[in-house]
Design a protein around this motif. Structure first.
Motif, PDB file in Angstrom:
ATOM      1  N   ALA A 258     -16.675  10.448  27.463  1.00  0.00           N
ATOM      2  CA  ALA A 258     -15.982  10.961  26.306  1.00  0.00           C
ATOM      3  C   ALA A 258     -15.211  11.960  26.830  1.00  0.00           C
ATOM      4  O   ALA A 258     -13.972  12.106  26.034  1.00  0.00           O
ATOM      5  N   VAL A 259     -15.290  12.746  27.663  1.00  0.00           N
ATOM      6  CA  VAL A 259     -14.520  13.864  28.135  1.00  0.00           C
ATOM      7  C   VAL A 259     -14.426  14.201  29.797  1.00  0.00           C
ATOM      8  O   VAL A 259     -15.531  13.797  30.415  1.00  0.00           O
ATOM      9  N   LEU A 260     -13.171  14.323  30.107  1.00  0.00           N
ATOM     10  CA  LEU A 260     -13.013  14.776  31.430  1.00  0.00           C
ATOM     11  C   LEU A 260     -12.680  16.159  31.600  1.00  0.00           C
ATOM     12  O   LEU A 260     -11.755  16.723  30.536  1.00  0.00           O
ATOM     13  N   HIS A 261     -12.701  16.874  32.901  1.00  0.00           N
ATOM     14  CA  HIS A 261     -12.144  18.072  33.131  1.00  0.00           C
ATOM     15  C   HIS A 261     -11.189  17.781  34.423  1.00  0.00           C
ATOM     16  O   HIS A 261     -11.655  17.212  35.406  1.00  0.00           O
TER      17      HIS A 261
ATOM     18  N   ASP B 102     -11.161  29.112  33.016  1.00  0.00           N
ATOM     19  CA  ASP B 102     -11.135  28.903  34.748  1.00  0.00           C
ATOM     20  C   ASP B 102     -10.287  27.957  35.013  1.00  0.00           C
ATOM     21  O   ASP B 102     -10.432  27.456  36.202  1.00  0.00           O
ATOM     22  N   GLY B 103      -9.128  27.362  34.291  1.00  0.00           N
ATOM     23  CA  GLY B 103      -8.268  26.586  34.833  1.00  0.00           C
ATOM     24  C   GLY B 103      -8.517  25.349  34.711  1.00  0.00           C
ATOM     25  O   GLY B 103      -7.880  24.331  35.656  1.00  0.00           O
ATOM     26  N   PHE B 104      -9.244  24.565  33.805  1.00  0.00           N
ATOM     27  CA  PHE B 104      -9.380  23.278  33.612  1.00  0.00           C
ATOM     28  C   PHE B 104      -8.656  22.862  32.444  1.00  0.00           C
ATOM     29  O   PHE B 104      -8.985  23.036  31.273  1.00  0.00           O
ATOM     30  N   TYR B 105      -7.957  21.603  32.550  1.00  0.00           N
ATOM     31  CA  TYR B 105      -7.774  20.960  31.285  1.00  0.00           C
ATOM     32  C   TYR B 105      -8.971  20.045  30.862  1.00  0.00           C
ATOM     33  O   TYR B 105      -9.769  19.425  31.550  1.00  0.00           O
ATOM     34  N   VAL B 106      -9.199  20.047  29.598  1.00  0.00           N
ATOM     35  CA  VAL B 106     -10.355  19.189  29.090  1.00  0.00           C
ATOM     36  C   VAL B 106      -9.665  18.032  28.140  1.00  0.00           C
ATOM     37  O   VAL B 106      -8.748  18.024  27.594  1.00  0.00           O
ATOM     38  N   LEU B 107     -10.031  16.861  28.562  1.00  0.00           N
ATOM     39  CA  LEU B 107      -9.460  15.833  28.176  1.00  0.00           C
ATOM     40  C   LEU B 107     -10.551  15.003  27.261  1.00  0.00           C
ATOM     41  O   LEU B 107     -11.548  14.699  27.748  1.00  0.00           O
ATOM     42  N   GLU B 108     -10.054  14.206  26.095  1.00  0.00           N
ATOM     43  CA  GLU B 108     -11.085  13.431  25.521  1.00  0.00           C
ATOM     44  C   GLU B 108     -10.492  12.128  25.260  1.00  0.00           C
ATOM     45  O   GLU B 108      -9.261  11.978  25.073  1.00  0.00           O
ATOM     46  N   ARG B 109     -11.236  11.112  25.316  1.00  0.00           N
ATOM     47  CA  ARG B 109     -10.967   9.765  25.069  1.00  0.00           C
ATOM     48  C   ARG B 109     -10.216   9.612  23.448  1.00  0.00           C
ATOM     49  O   ARG B 109     -11.119  10.104  22.629  1.00  0.00           O
ATOM     50  N   ALA B 110      -8.987   9.065  23.507  1.00  0.00           N
ATOM     51  CA  ALA B 110      -8.337   8.981  21.990  1.00  0.00           C
ATOM     52  C   ALA B 110      -9.123   7.853  21.436  1.00  0.00           C
ATOM     53  O   ALA B 110      -9.701   7.062  21.823  1.00  0.00           O
ATOM     54  N   ALA B 111      -9.269   8.331  19.982  1.00  0.00           N
ATOM     55  CA  ALA B 111      -9.827   7.277  19.232  1.00  0.00           C
ATOM     56  C   ALA B 111      -9.073   5.885  18.981  1.00  0.00           C
ATOM     57  O   ALA B 111      -7.959   5.895  19.047  1.00  0.00           O
TER      58      ALA B 111
END
Length: 252
Positions: free
Chosen positions: A195-198, A243-252
């Motif tokens: 569901a989520v990536l960093h 702390d410099g991370f992009y947080v990505l979530e899967r689009a609906a």
């Protein structure tokens, strides 16, 4: 916080445009023979034909500049923006963006768009966290080779963002999602259904470009593959951490 004596206004005329050019060259540390961040003739043309050239002044001294042009779809595309090095981190960049948004709204435009280097943490934090702009795509080597004093020797990968003139609330993240960490140590492919990536970023890409160009290029390749690949496969950036991370979530 921005100091109350900072004045925000549009710039017009050769004298003001040349002052803006001098500031941008100083921000970019442009040396003799290098390309300026934005040519003077283009800024003059933007200002004269309905585009945007704006400045922030502190006690009458220009300390910030932004310039852009009208974009397809009814928006303003902000092509270049910079703040004097000694004034960075004081809210002036955010104030200039707010001035652009107000300028766009007064002309019936619906969004402001721009690009930024995904490896520059301070820009990611400003654009995504403080302003709430939304990333629409990752574009590899968007401008081609640049010789402007900042990007020399590096590919010009950019994130393209849109900032609605009318703020839109961000969707909440799912609760307790599985997380995959992606950093310079290597690319970790997300498992099916994550569901989520960093995605990590270097602490100071400008320093790396000067002191360790090979490591800077490695970061570029890793983030292009990880962040660009995730966006292309249906994820969207929902946050940028302290702390410099992009947080990505899967689009609906």
């Amino acid at each position: 916080m921005l100091m109350p004596m900072v004045e925000l206004r549009t710039l017009h005329g050769t004298t003001q445009i040349l002052e803006a050019d001098r500031l941008l060259r100083r921000v970019w540390n442009t040396k003799a023979g290098e390309d300026p961040p934005l040519a003077v003739d283009l800024m003059c043309a933007f200002a004269h034909t309905g585009g945007y050239v704006g400045g922030a002044l502190l006690d009458g001294v220009l300390v910030g500049v932004a310039s852009g042009f009208l974009a397809a779809g009814g928006g303003l595309h902000s092509h270049v923006a910079g703040v004097a090095p000694e004034m960075q981190g004081r809210g002036i960049g955010q104030a200039i963006k707010a001035h652009q948004r107000s300028w766009a709204a007064s002309r019936g435009l619906t969004f402001v768009s721009w690009t930024f280097d995904p490896l520059v943490r301070r820009n990611a934090h400003l654009n995504l966290t403080r302003l709430g702009a939304r990333v629409s795509q990752y574009v590899p080597d968007f401008y081609g080779p640049l010789t402007d004093g900042i990007n020399d020797g590096d590919a010009s990968d950019r994130l393209f963002v849109h900032w609605p003139v009318s703020p839109v609330a961000a969707a909440p993240l799912p609760l307790d999602p599985p997380v995959v960490i992606v950093s310079s140590a290597g690319v970790v492919r997300p498992p099916d259904g994550a569901a989520v990536l960093h995605c990590g970023t270097p602490s100071d890409i400008s320093h790396l470009r000067r002191e360790d160009p090979a490591e800077a290029r490695r970061w570029r390749a890793v983030v292009r593959d990880a962040l660009g690949g995730a966006l292309a496969s249906g994820y969207r950036i929902s946050a940028f951490t302290k702390d410099g991370f992009y947080v990505l979530e899967r689009a609906a």
